[in-house]
Scaffold this motif. Structure first.
Motif, PDB file in Angstrom:
ATOM      1  N   GLU A  28      -7.234  12.878  -6.139  1.00 57.11           N
ATOM      2  CA  GLU A  28      -8.260  11.866  -6.442  1.00 57.11           C
ATOM      3  C   GLU A  28      -7.612  10.496  -6.601  1.00 57.11           C
ATOM      4  OE1 GLU A  28     -10.346  13.363  -9.850  1.00 57.11           O
ATOM      5  OE2 GLU A  28     -11.709  14.557  -8.626  1.00 57.11           O
ATOM      6  N   GLN A  29      -6.442  10.413  -7.242  1.00 57.45           N
ATOM      7  CA  GLN A  29      -5.736   9.138  -7.373  1.00 57.45           C
ATOM      8  C   GLN A  29      -5.302   8.629  -5.989  1.00 57.45           C
ATOM      9  OE1 GLN A  29      -2.490   9.862 -10.066  1.00 57.45           O
ATOM     10  NE2 GLN A  29      -3.762   9.583 -11.895  1.00 57.45           N
ATOM     11  N   TRP A  30      -4.767   9.557  -5.187  1.00 55.90           N
ATOM     12  CA  TRP A  30      -4.344   9.164  -3.840  1.00 55.90           C
ATOM     13  C   TRP A  30      -5.537   8.705  -3.036  1.00 55.90           C
ATOM     14  CZ3 TRP A  30      -5.482  11.002   1.060  1.00 55.90           C
ATOM     15  CH2 TRP A  30      -4.682  10.502   2.088  1.00 55.90           C
ATOM     16  N   LEU A  31      -6.679   9.435  -3.148  1.00 53.32           N
ATOM     17  CA  LEU A  31      -7.910   9.071  -2.444  1.00 53.32           C
ATOM     18  C   LEU A  31      -8.393   7.706  -2.912  1.00 53.32           C
ATOM     19  CD1 LEU A  31     -10.179   9.805  -0.459  1.00 53.32           C
ATOM     20  CD2 LEU A  31     -11.362  10.923  -2.357  1.00 53.32           C
ATOM     21  N   GLU A  32      -8.343   7.453  -4.208  1.00 47.44           N
ATOM     22  CA  GLU A  32      -8.768   6.170  -4.747  1.00 47.44           C
ATOM     23  C   GLU A  32      -7.851   5.059  -4.245  1.00 47.44           C
ATOM     24  OE1 GLU A  32      -9.396   4.036  -9.050  1.00 47.44           O
ATOM     25  OE2 GLU A  32      -9.507   6.216  -8.963  1.00 47.44           O
ATOM     26  N   GLU A  35      -8.711   4.549  -0.652  1.00 47.05           N
ATOM     27  CA  GLU A  35      -9.973   3.809  -0.543  1.00 47.05           C
ATOM     28  C   GLU A  35      -9.756   2.328  -0.872  1.00 47.05           C
ATOM     29  OE1 GLU A  35     -12.617   5.907  -3.131  1.00 47.05           O
ATOM     30  OE2 GLU A  35     -13.229   7.336  -1.581  1.00 47.05           O
ATOM     31  N   ASN A  36      -8.944   2.059  -1.919  1.00 45.41           N
ATOM     32  CA  ASN A  36      -8.625   0.663  -2.262  1.00 45.41           C
ATOM     33  C   ASN A  36      -7.895  -0.025  -1.104  1.00 45.41           C
ATOM     34  OD1 ASN A  36      -9.825   0.795  -4.762  1.00 45.41           O
ATOM     35  ND2 ASN A  36      -7.919   1.285  -5.838  1.00 45.41           N
ATOM     36  N   THR A  37      -6.942   0.682  -0.502  1.00 45.29           N
ATOM     37  CA  THR A  37      -6.203   0.113   0.626  1.00 45.29           C
ATOM     38  C   THR A  37      -7.145  -0.155   1.790  1.00 45.29           C
ATOM     39  OG1 THR A  37      -4.203   1.297  -0.044  1.00 45.29           O
ATOM     40  CG2 THR A  37      -4.294   0.508   2.212  1.00 45.29           C
ATOM     41  N   VAL A  38      -7.999   0.827   2.102  1.00 43.18           N
ATOM     42  CA  VAL A  38      -8.958   0.660   3.206  1.00 43.18           C
ATOM     43  C   VAL A  38      -9.904  -0.487   2.897  1.00 43.18           C
ATOM     44  CG1 VAL A  38     -10.893   1.760   4.395  1.00 43.18           C
ATOM     45  CG2 VAL A  38      -8.771   3.023   4.034  1.00 43.18           C
ATOM     46  N   ARG A  39     -10.398  -0.580   1.650  1.00 42.63           N
ATOM     47  CA  ARG A  39     -11.311  -1.653   1.249  1.00 42.63           C
ATOM     48  C   ARG A  39     -10.618  -3.017   1.387  1.00 42.63           C
ATOM     49  NH1 ARG A  39     -11.954  -0.431  -3.840  1.00 42.63           N
ATOM     50  NH2 ARG A  39     -13.269   1.342  -3.367  1.00 42.63           N
ATOM     51  N   GLU A  40      -9.356  -3.087   0.895  1.00 48.01           N
ATOM     52  CA  GLU A  40      -8.606  -4.339   0.997  1.00 48.01           C
ATOM     53  C   GLU A  40      -8.365  -4.726   2.463  1.00 48.01           C
ATOM     54  OE1 GLU A  40      -5.059  -3.723  -1.228  1.00 48.01           O
ATOM     55  OE2 GLU A  40      -6.102  -3.789  -3.169  1.00 48.01           O
ATOM     56  N   GLN A  41      -8.030  -3.732   3.283  1.00 48.53           N
ATOM     57  CA  GLN A  41      -7.824  -4.005   4.697  1.00 48.53           C
ATOM     58  C   GLN A  41      -9.124  -4.451   5.365  1.00 48.53           C
ATOM     59  OE1 GLN A  41      -6.057  -0.412   6.243  1.00 48.53           O
ATOM     60  NE2 GLN A  41      -3.957  -1.041   5.678  1.00 48.53           N
ATOM     61  N   ALA A  42     -10.233  -3.797   4.994  1.00 52.51           N
ATOM     62  CA  ALA A  42     -11.525  -4.183   5.553  1.00 52.51           C
ATOM     63  C   ALA A  42     -11.879  -5.601   5.136  1.00 52.51           C
ATOM     64  CB  ALA A  42     -12.602  -3.201   5.111  1.00 52.51           C
ATOM     65  N   GLU A  43     -11.673  -5.924   3.868  1.00 50.62           N
ATOM     66  CA  GLU A  43     -11.951  -7.279   3.391  1.00 50.62           C
ATOM     67  C   GLU A  43     -11.044  -8.289   4.100  1.00 50.62           C
ATOM     68  OE1 GLU A  43     -11.479  -7.026  -0.821  1.00 50.62           O
ATOM     69  OE2 GLU A  43     -13.407  -5.993  -1.130  1.00 50.62           O
ATOM     70  N   SER A  44      -9.775  -7.894   4.283  1.00 53.80           N
ATOM     71  CA  SER A  44      -8.834  -8.770   4.988  1.00 53.80           C
ATOM     72  C   SER A  44      -9.287  -8.982   6.439  1.00 53.80           C
ATOM     73  CB  SER A  44      -7.439  -8.172   4.953  1.00 53.80           C
ATOM     74  OG  SER A  44      -6.546  -8.939   5.718  1.00 53.80           O
ATOM     75  N   LEU A  45      -9.712  -7.905   7.078  1.00 54.81           N
ATOM     76  CA  LEU A  45     -10.211  -8.018   8.455  1.00 54.81           C
ATOM     77  C   LEU A  45     -11.467  -8.887   8.521  1.00 54.81           C
ATOM     78  CD1 LEU A  45      -9.674  -4.389   9.845  1.00 54.81           C
ATOM     79  CD2 LEU A  45      -8.437  -6.474  10.500  1.00 54.81           C
ATOM     80  N   ILE A  46     -12.335  -8.729   7.543  1.00 59.25           N
ATOM     81  CA  ILE A  46     -13.558  -9.543   7.502  1.00 59.25           C
ATOM     82  C   ILE A  46     -13.180 -11.024   7.346  1.00 59.25           C
ATOM     83  CG2 ILE A  46     -15.596 -10.086   6.113  1.00 59.25           C
ATOM     84  CD1 ILE A  46     -15.867  -7.042   5.593  1.00 59.25           C
ATOM     85  N   ARG A  47     -12.240 -11.309   6.425  1.00 61.22           N
ATOM     86  CA  ARG A  47     -11.789 -12.701   6.237  1.00 61.22           C
ATOM     87  C   ARG A  47     -11.151 -13.245   7.517  1.00 61.22           C
ATOM     88  NH1 ARG A  47     -10.190 -10.709   1.209  1.00 61.22           N
ATOM     89  NH2 ARG A  47      -8.055 -10.468   1.933  1.00 61.22           N
TER      90      ARG A  47
END
Length: 182
Positions: A28-32, A35-47
């Motif tokens: 669950e920690q690894w998944l979280e 997910e944080n890494t994917v979210r940050e990458q998605a936000e970075s890609l959006i920016r």
């Protein structure tokens, strides 16, 4: 023993459950974290996408401004070319007129000795004045002593005067018709 075996199995099962629970917590920690890494990458890609869109928009606007500027410059250049072409046509027409006038002046200058001679004869005729005591001149009356200044021979012998072929034919006809009468 049976109790003891069951108790060992329960302890092993508990240990196994604790290990599974720990593994689930780790996952669950690894998944979280994932997910944080994917979210940050998605936000970075959006920016980055927004930045690229803004840069693309700026480039498109700059291109449109440059095209508009060049189009205006082209139109002004075409107007200038048209003005210059009109000026060239006007100058060519003026050159044609001036060349014609120059040719006329050249012809006048070539004829000047003949004109000077004619003017001196006219001045001499004016100085002589009218003939006193004589009536109307007859057909046989000569204007001057000797040969007439208007005779074809005198004109054709002048160095700057030229007769066209038609004039030469007329001169020969005049000599034939009028040359024998006196």
């Amino acid at each position: 023993m049976l109790v003891h075996e069951i108790s060992i199995q329960i302890r092993e099962a508990n240990a196994h459950l604790v290990a599974v629970h720990r593994r689930v917590a780790e996952l669950e920690q690894w998944l979280e974290a994932a997910e944080n890494t994917v979210r940050e990458q998605a936000e970075s890609l959006i920016r980055k996408d927004e930045q690229l869109r803004a840069a693309t928009q700026e480039i498109a606007e700059a291109k449109d401004k440059e095209i508009h500027y060049l189009h205006e410059k082209l139109c002004k250049s075409e107007e200038t070319i048209q003005r210059f072409q009109n000026m060239v046509k006007e100058k060519d027409a003026m050159i044609g007129q001036l060349q014609h006038r120059c040719q006329l002046l050249d012809n006048i200058c070539k004829s000047r000795p003949l004109l000077d001679s004619m003017l001196s004869h006219m001045a001499e005729a004016e100085r002589l004045g009218p003939v006193v005591g004589m009536g109307e001149p007859t057909a046989n009356t000569s204007l001057t002593d000797g040969e007439s200044n208007c005779s074809p021979n005198r004109i054709s012998n002048h160095k700057d005067f030229s007769l066209s072929e038609d004039d030469m034919d007329d001169q020969e006809l005049d000599e034939i018709v009028f040359g024998t009468t006196v």
